[in-house]
Scaffold this active site. Structure first.
Site, short mmCIF file in Angstrom:
data_model
loop_
_atom_site.label_atom_id
_atom_site.label_comp_id
_atom_site.label_asym_id
_atom_site.label_seq_id
_atom_site.Cartn_x
_atom_site.Cartn_y
_atom_site.Cartn_z
CG ASP A 1 -0.60 -27.14 0.47
OD1 ASP A 1 -1.71 -27.69 0.35
OD2 ASP A 1 0.43 -27.56 -0.09
CD GLU B 1 -2.56 -31.14 -3.88
OE1 GLU B 1 -2.82 -31.82 -4.88
OE2 GLU B 1 -2.07 -29.99 -3.95
#
Length: 410
Positions: free
Chosen positions: A81, A176
């Site tokens: 991400d 994350e």
């Protein structure tokens, strides 16, 4: 190698993989699943084995050992991400070869200019190939630079079998950026003795100290009446929130702290007379100071409850992650090998605390000690983000050298 880095990176950043803190799915956005599926196919094409992606978007793969020595299994991780701070949709990476060290106009129409005055480190990249945004999005080098470097390093090791190495595990994790990366990570299935996150910044970064981190959500409840007849009746929830914030040390905020200094950070504040909500994060490297900060918030809440009533303030506080140093110290050799790998490549290691957290912060407490290594990016999470391809190449070399040294020292 340079062309492979550019090709992969510019292709990867065009996939929108921003996570979403409001979502309760895993992963929180469909783009991460799309990206994970692509990486599964590319890992197989490179020649890795045991390539998997579970229903939550965690990608894992194996580069088998090419030595008979008993080498510890090591891992390399990056996250799928990108940050939520600025839009990551329709990223248009701009390649600047043989950069001259001067200002770059990212977007003439919007007058977005990357300048040495604002970013003093910029001239140090003179002669490099750098990749910037077009001034309308973030770039996503955090962490698609690290992810690209792992892919290229694995490809390099497969095509250079004369470099001996033990079994290497690779993992790409979702979410994350919103602190959920390791939430569903299967350490046992990963099967590494320790790992490295490729999630750092400029050349030489080697990090194994992170914040202790907690969040505090405060709900202030007021009593609304007509302001013309409000005397001794109204309780303004927004003013309660302001009163609370005034009791925190002004100088202990992100904008006034650096190095090993901790802070309280007001992330959001919204509300009206009837109800107001404030969301804080608490950060400190020292565990005792961290606990003291949390206790300070509890004490302020208690005092205000005594003044205004217990129902006036509700506090929800949760620990998020802890300083990984405690779990890295017993296996300090993993830091030493990374340090030696950099020195052997004429890279000066820059050891400093992470004023934030990585997946490694949580993974270290889950039984997988995981320091962090540079990737070559600068100015993460915004339109001025850029990455040096030359530094990315150095990061690939560090991955390869770490793998080689573990085999050599086995």
């Amino acid at each position: 190698m340079k062309q492979e880095l550019i090709e992969r990176f510019t292709r990867y950043v065009k996939i929108d993989t921003q996570s979403n803190e409001e979502s309760h799915t895993v992963p929180t956005t469909p783009g991460q699943i799309e990206f994970g599926k692509l990486l599964v196919e590319e890992l197989k094409e490179i020649g890795l084995s045991e390539v998997t992606m579970d229903e939550k978007g965690y990608v894992m793969a194996t580069l088998p050992a090419n030595t008979d020595k008993d080498v510890p299994v090591i891992g390399f991780l990056a996250h799928l991400d990108t940050a939520t701070d600025f839009t990551g949709k329709n990223v248009k990476p701009q390649i600047h070869e043989n950069f001259d060290g001067n200002a770059i106009t990212l977007n003439e129409e919007l007058n977005v200019v990357l300048t040495p005055e604002q970013f003093p480190e910029l001239p140090s990249y003179k002669g490099h190939t750098i990749i910037t945004t077009d001034g309308t999005t973030l770039l996503g080098a955090d962490d698609k630079a690290g992810l690209t470097e792992i892919m290229v390093a694995m490809n390099y090791l497969i095509h250079n079998p004369q470099i001996k190495h033990g079994k290497i595990r690779v993992a790409f994790t979702p979410d994350e950026e919103i602190g959920r990366g390791p939430s569903h990570f299967d350490v046992e299935a990963f099967g590494a003795s320790f790992a490295y996150t490729m999630d750092g910044g400029p050349l030489g970064g080697l990090e194994y100290e992170s914040f202790n981190a907690a969040s505090a959500k405060l709900t202030f409840r007021g009593t609304n009446t007509h302001p013309g007849t409000a005397k001794n009746k109204m309780r303004n929830a927004s003013k309660l929130a302001m009163e609370f914030d005034r009791q925190l040390p002004v100088e202990e905020a992100p904008e006034y702290t650096e190095g090993y200094e901790g802070f309280y950070h007001l992330l959001s504040l919204n509300g009206d007379v009837e109800q107001s909500k404030a969301y804080y994060i608490i950060r400190d490297f020292d565990r005792n100071h961290f606990e003291a900060r949390k206790n300070n918030i509890k004490d302020i809440v208690k005092n205000m409850q005594e003044k205004y009533g217990e129902d006036a303030i509700v506090l929800e506080m949760n620990d998020q992650y802890y300083n990984m140093l405690e779990k890295i110290e017993p296996v300090r050799e993993i830091v030493d090998i990374a340090y030696e790998a950099m020195k052997s490549l004429n890279i000066e290691p820059n050891i400093h605390p992470i004023r934030g957290g990585t997946d490694g912060s949580q993974l270290s407490y889950m039984g997988l000690p995981t320091p962090n290594i540079f990737t070559g990016g600068e100015n993460y999470h915004g339109k001025f983000e850029y990455v040096s391809v030359d530094t990315m190449e150095k990061a690939v070399q560090v991955i390869v050298e770490i793998a080689r040294r573990f085999e050599e020292q086995a």
